[in-house]
Write a protein that holds these residues in place. Structure first.
Motif, PDB file in Angstrom:
ATOM      1  N   ALA A 106       0.833  -1.206   0.000  1.00  0.00           N
ATOM      2  CA  ALA A 106       0.000   0.000   0.000  1.00  0.00           C
ATOM      3  C   ALA A 106       0.867   1.255   0.000  1.00  0.00           C
ATOM      4  O   ALA A 106       0.526   2.265  -0.638  1.00  0.00           O
ATOM      5  CB  ALA A 106      -0.938  -0.006   1.204  1.00  0.00           C
ATOM      6  N   TYR A 107       1.979   1.188   0.693  1.00  0.00           N
ATOM      7  CA  TYR A 107       2.892   2.335   0.729  1.00  0.00           C
ATOM      8  C   TYR A 107       3.522   2.555  -0.647  1.00  0.00           C
ATOM      9  O   TYR A 107       3.677   3.700  -1.096  1.00  0.00           O
ATOM     10  CB  TYR A 107       3.978   2.110   1.784  1.00  0.00           C
ATOM     11  CG  TYR A 107       4.939   3.271   1.927  1.00  0.00           C
ATOM     12  CD1 TYR A 107       4.571   4.417   2.622  1.00  0.00           C
ATOM     13  CD2 TYR A 107       6.210   3.224   1.363  1.00  0.00           C
ATOM     14  CE1 TYR A 107       5.448   5.487   2.761  1.00  0.00           C
ATOM     15  CE2 TYR A 107       7.089   4.280   1.487  1.00  0.00           C
ATOM     16  CZ  TYR A 107       6.698   5.406   2.187  1.00  0.00           C
ATOM     17  OH  TYR A 107       7.575   6.468   2.304  1.00  0.00           O
ATOM     18  N   ILE A 108       3.888   1.487  -1.327  1.00  0.00           N
ATOM     19  CA  ILE A 108       4.438   1.612  -2.676  1.00  0.00           C
ATOM     20  C   ILE A 108       3.423   2.279  -3.592  1.00  0.00           C
ATOM     21  O   ILE A 108       3.759   3.147  -4.409  1.00  0.00           O
ATOM     22  CB  ILE A 108       4.854   0.229  -3.224  1.00  0.00           C
ATOM     23  CG1 ILE A 108       6.035  -0.320  -2.414  1.00  0.00           C
ATOM     24  CG2 ILE A 108       5.231   0.327  -4.706  1.00  0.00           C
ATOM     25  CD1 ILE A 108       6.473  -1.719  -2.814  1.00  0.00           C
ATOM     26  N   ASP A 109       2.147   1.903  -3.459  1.00  0.00           N
ATOM     27  CA  ASP A 109       1.094   2.553  -4.240  1.00  0.00           C
ATOM     28  C   ASP A 109       1.040   4.055  -3.942  1.00  0.00           C
ATOM     29  O   ASP A 109       0.869   4.876  -4.859  1.00  0.00           O
ATOM     30  CB  ASP A 109      -0.269   1.933  -3.920  1.00  0.00           C
ATOM     31  CG  ASP A 109      -0.408   0.500  -4.433  1.00  0.00           C
ATOM     32  OD1 ASP A 109       0.324   0.146  -5.376  1.00  0.00           O
ATOM     33  OD2 ASP A 109      -1.243  -0.236  -3.881  1.00  0.00           O
ATOM     34  N   ALA A 110       1.195   4.411  -2.665  1.00  0.00           N
ATOM     35  CA  ALA A 110       1.157   5.817  -2.270  1.00  0.00           C
ATOM     36  C   ALA A 110       2.328   6.592  -2.870  1.00  0.00           C
ATOM     37  O   ALA A 110       2.171   7.741  -3.307  1.00  0.00           O
ATOM     38  CB  ALA A 110       1.168   5.931  -0.748  1.00  0.00           C
ATOM     39  N   VAL A 111       3.506   5.961  -2.913  1.00  0.00           N
ATOM     40  CA  VAL A 111       4.677   6.615  -3.515  1.00  0.00           C
ATOM     41  C   VAL A 111       4.440   6.832  -5.008  1.00  0.00           C
ATOM     42  O   VAL A 111       4.768   7.900  -5.551  1.00  0.00           O
ATOM     43  CB  VAL A 111       5.956   5.780  -3.267  1.00  0.00           C
ATOM     44  CG1 VAL A 111       7.125   6.334  -4.090  1.00  0.00           C
ATOM     45  CG2 VAL A 111       6.312   5.772  -1.785  1.00  0.00           C
ATOM     46  N   GLN A 112       3.853   5.848  -5.696  1.00  0.00           N
ATOM     47  CA  GLN A 112       3.565   6.012  -7.121  1.00  0.00           C
ATOM     48  C   GLN A 112       2.587   7.158  -7.355  1.00  0.00           C
ATOM     49  O   GLN A 112       2.739   7.929  -8.314  1.00  0.00           O
ATOM     50  CB  GLN A 112       3.002   4.719  -7.702  1.00  0.00           C
ATOM     51  CG  GLN A 112       2.670   4.790  -9.186  1.00  0.00           C
ATOM     52  CD  GLN A 112       3.886   5.021 -10.068  1.00  0.00           C
ATOM     53  OE1 GLN A 112       4.780   4.169 -10.128  1.00  0.00           O
ATOM     54  NE2 GLN A 112       3.954   6.164 -10.746  1.00  0.00           N
ATOM     55  N   ARG A 113       1.598   7.287  -6.475  1.00  0.00           N
ATOM     56  CA  ARG A 113       0.648   8.404  -6.612  1.00  0.00           C
ATOM     57  C   ARG A 113       1.358   9.745  -6.461  1.00  0.00           C
ATOM     58  O   ARG A 113       1.057  10.708  -7.189  1.00  0.00           O
ATOM     59  CB  ARG A 113      -0.479   8.270  -5.578  1.00  0.00           C
ATOM     60  CG  ARG A 113      -1.493   7.187  -5.891  1.00  0.00           C
ATOM     61  CD  ARG A 113      -2.748   7.323  -5.039  1.00  0.00           C
ATOM     62  NE  ARG A 113      -2.473   7.114  -3.622  1.00  0.00           N
ATOM     63  CZ  ARG A 113      -2.515   5.935  -3.006  1.00  0.00           C
ATOM     64  NH1 ARG A 113      -2.813   4.838  -3.699  1.00  0.00           N
ATOM     65  NH2 ARG A 113      -2.290   5.840  -1.714  1.00  0.00           N
ATOM     66  N   GLU A 114       2.313   9.810  -5.530  1.00  0.00           N
ATOM     67  CA  GLU A 114       3.070  11.054  -5.345  1.00  0.00           C
ATOM     68  C   GLU A 114       3.993  11.330  -6.530  1.00  0.00           C
ATOM     69  O   GLU A 114       4.205  12.485  -6.909  1.00  0.00           O
ATOM     70  CB  GLU A 114       3.868  10.996  -4.042  1.00  0.00           C
ATOM     71  CG  GLU A 114       3.018  11.020  -2.786  1.00  0.00           C
ATOM     72  CD  GLU A 114       2.151  12.258  -2.710  1.00  0.00           C
ATOM     73  OE1 GLU A 114       2.630  13.357  -3.065  1.00  0.00           O
ATOM     74  OE2 GLU A 114       0.981  12.132  -2.296  1.00  0.00           O
ATOM     75  N   ILE A 115       4.537  10.292  -7.115  1.00  0.00           N
ATOM     76  CA  ILE A 115       5.335  10.458  -8.336  1.00  0.00           C
ATOM     77  C   ILE A 115       4.485  11.096  -9.418  1.00  0.00           C
ATOM     78  O   ILE A 115       4.894  12.056 -10.083  1.00  0.00           O
ATOM     79  CB  ILE A 115       5.906   9.093  -8.800  1.00  0.00           C
ATOM     80  CG1 ILE A 115       7.012   8.625  -7.852  1.00  0.00           C
ATOM     81  CG2 ILE A 115       6.433   9.186 -10.236  1.00  0.00           C
ATOM     82  CD1 ILE A 115       7.518   7.214  -8.133  1.00  0.00           C
ATOM     83  N   ASP A 116       3.292  10.573  -9.606  1.00  0.00           N
ATOM     84  CA  ASP A 116       2.382  11.100 -10.626  1.00  0.00           C
ATOM     85  C   ASP A 116       1.998  12.555 -10.326  1.00  0.00           C
ATOM     86  O   ASP A 116       1.896  13.380 -11.244  1.00  0.00           O
ATOM     87  CB  ASP A 116       1.119  10.242 -10.696  1.00  0.00           C
ATOM     88  CG  ASP A 116       1.402   8.814 -11.145  1.00  0.00           C
ATOM     89  OD1 ASP A 116       2.450   8.596 -11.798  1.00  0.00           O
ATOM     90  OD2 ASP A 116       0.590   7.922 -10.833  1.00  0.00           O
ATOM     91  N   ARG A 117       1.760  12.858  -9.053  1.00  0.00           N
ATOM     92  CA  ARG A 117       1.328  14.204  -8.675  1.00  0.00           C
ATOM     93  C   ARG A 117       2.450  15.230  -8.793  1.00  0.00           C
ATOM     94  O   ARG A 117       2.252  16.352  -9.266  1.00  0.00           O
ATOM     95  CB  ARG A 117       0.808  14.188  -7.230  1.00  0.00           C
ATOM     96  CG  ARG A 117       0.283  15.546  -6.739  1.00  0.00           C
ATOM     97  CD  ARG A 117      -0.222  15.465  -5.320  1.00  0.00           C
ATOM     98  NE  ARG A 117       0.839  15.272  -4.349  1.00  0.00           N
ATOM     99  CZ  ARG A 117       1.563  16.288  -3.826  1.00  0.00           C
ATOM    100  NH1 ARG A 117       1.349  17.539  -4.209  1.00  0.00           N
ATOM    101  NH2 ARG A 117       2.505  16.032  -2.924  1.00  0.00           N
ATOM    102  N   LEU A 118       3.670  14.842  -8.393  1.00  0.00           N
ATOM    103  CA  LEU A 118       4.775  15.797  -8.322  1.00  0.00           C
ATOM    104  C   LEU A 118       5.511  15.981  -9.642  1.00  0.00           C
ATOM    105  O   LEU A 118       6.120  17.037  -9.877  1.00  0.00           O
ATOM    106  CB  LEU A 118       5.776  15.347  -7.250  1.00  0.00           C
ATOM    107  CG  LEU A 118       5.272  15.384  -5.802  1.00  0.00           C
ATOM    108  CD1 LEU A 118       6.247  14.651  -4.882  1.00  0.00           C
ATOM    109  CD2 LEU A 118       5.105  16.828  -5.349  1.00  0.00           C
TER     110      LEU A 118
END
Length: 439
Positions: free
Chosen positions: A285-297
């Protein structure tokens, strides 16, 4: 067109993990044959024609024409003018970073860079004499970006080691001199500086010209031409290492804000398309959260295109069974930069054997190590941390063994040497020892 950064999603439980992992890690340090030949030609030309060849290549590759090499040398006065002219905030930051880098390398010198000796029972003196190199050359990149931090990291440990002459070369395409690089040279104690770069600058340092003095060792990163040139001149002079693309590996337990980790991955990916950023984490779940931040930033980053290519081509987000397994995989990678982004980083640090630099805890971003933490940022890449170390004071020193055998010691050592020398069939060696025996 929307940029997408899509690092590979891997899992250690997958039956294909090892193959996928190896493919993602693969990077060949072999240079293109055309580059190798071009570099060999440039080195031979500079060795033959000296300054004239350096001037010709500087005009051709950097678009910087000069009537003679004196016009390409930066004087100490010019370095000081640059230092005085930069904004006060930059002066303070540069001086603070230099002070921390110097303090760290002074401590390093005391720990491993001092001479020592002892006498054994029969009065024989044995020891080691540590002396600095006489003259070194530091290469500072100056093409796509300027790197004042590289000036500090290469020149200061040389200065602390006791090197008397530190010769800096830095390309200045179309004659554009970066004031922060010049100011850093002033702060770090660079002796002489030339606005030349590429293989021709490496050749000038290695072989010497009428203007550029021959050095004993060349350190500092550069492009493929510089790396190839350093490889070619090794043996004529010493070199620090052959640097590959920059790397970061983040071991995360899921406790660090995911946007922090995403930006840490960006911090290496923005160097170039071949840079590698990897996350190892047991929390899917944390890896998913990091990917979302990659997409956002990603859209907010000035170097978004480079970051996207780097993460998509060489990046990876790897789900592991545990932090212990993540540490084992990290040792297989032997990364240049290793972040332990955990609430208890000292629990995992003993398990980590191979890394250029280890950054402990969520607040220790790799970028602090790049600029001002103190330890050197010139680090082994491409898995060479398995057998190589960061640049340090020891790279600018050499060691001579000290041996003073007493008359009593010669009676013991002479007999041992005689037996071994006769066993090797080297009678002169044996008799040289035997002549000193009383009986």
């Amino acid at each position: 067109m929307k940029l997408v950064a899509a690092p590979a999603r891997l899992s250690t439980v997958s039956s294909t993990f090892d193959a996928e992992f190896a493919a993602r890690l693969h990077w060949s340090a072999e240079q293109d044959a055309a580059i190798e030949q071009r570099v060999a030609d440039i080195l031979a030309d500079v060795q033959k024609r000296g300054d004239a060849a350096v001037l010709e290549y500087t005009a051709r590759f950097d678009g910087l024409s000069a009537p003679n090499m004196a016009a390409l040398e930066l004087t100490q006065a010019e370095l000081k003018v640059a230092y005085d002219a930069i904004p006060e905030a930059q002066r303070q930051a540069l001086s603070a970073a230099a002070a921390r880098v110097r303090q760290y390398h002074e401590a390093q010198k005391k720990a491993c860079g001092e001479s020592w000796s002892y006498r054994d029972q029969d009065g024989t003196l044995l020891g080691q004499k540590v002396t600095p190199l006489d003259r070194v050359g530091i290469y500072v990149p100056g093409g796509k970006a300027a790197y004042p931090s590289s000036v500090l990291m290469n020149a200061i440990p040389a200065h602390v080691a006791g090197v008397q002459d530190i010769i800096m070369v830095v390309p200045t395409p179309q004659g554009a001199k970066n004031p922060l690089v010049l100011a850093a040279a002033y702060v770090a104690g660079v002796t002489r500086a030339f606005t030349i770069g590429g293989a021709q600058a490496v050749a000038a340092l290695a072989y010497g010209t009428a203007t550029v003095p021959k050095v004993d060792k060349i350190t500092g990163p550069g492009n493929a031409y510089v790396a190839s040139a350093k490889k070619h001149v090794f043996g004529t002079v010493g070199i620090d290492m052959i640097a590959g693309p920059s790397e970061i590996l983040v071991l995360a337990d899921g406790s660090t804000p995911p946007d922090w980790v995403a930006m840490d991955l960006f911090s290496q990916a923005e160097h170039d398309e071949l840079a590698q950023s990897i996350l190892l984490c047991p929390d899917a779940a944390y890896i998913d959260a990091v990917q979302r931040e990659i997409d956002r930033l990603l859209p907010t980053m000035p170097r978004a295109e480079i970051i996207a290519k780097s993460l998509t081509g060489r990046g990876a987000l790897i789900h592991t069974r545990s932090m212990e397994e993540a540490c084992a995989i990290s040792n297989r990678i032997a990364p240049e930069h290793l972040e332990v982004s955990s609430t208890d980083p000292h629990r995992w640090e003993p398990l980590l054997k191979h890394a250029g630099a280890i950054f402990l805890g969520a607040y220790t971003s790799e970028s602090l190590g790049d600029y001002c933490a103190g330890p050197n940022h010139v680090l082994p890449t491409s898995g060479t941390a398995r057998f190589s170390s960061p640049l340090g004071v020891y790279d600018f020193q050499k060691r001579s063994s000290l041996i003073e055998v007493s008359e009593q010691g010669a009676q013991v050592l002479g007999r041992i040497a005689s037996v071994l020398a006769h066993g090797e069939g080297l009678q002169a060696h044996a008799q040289a020892a035997e002549f000193r025996l009383k009986n």
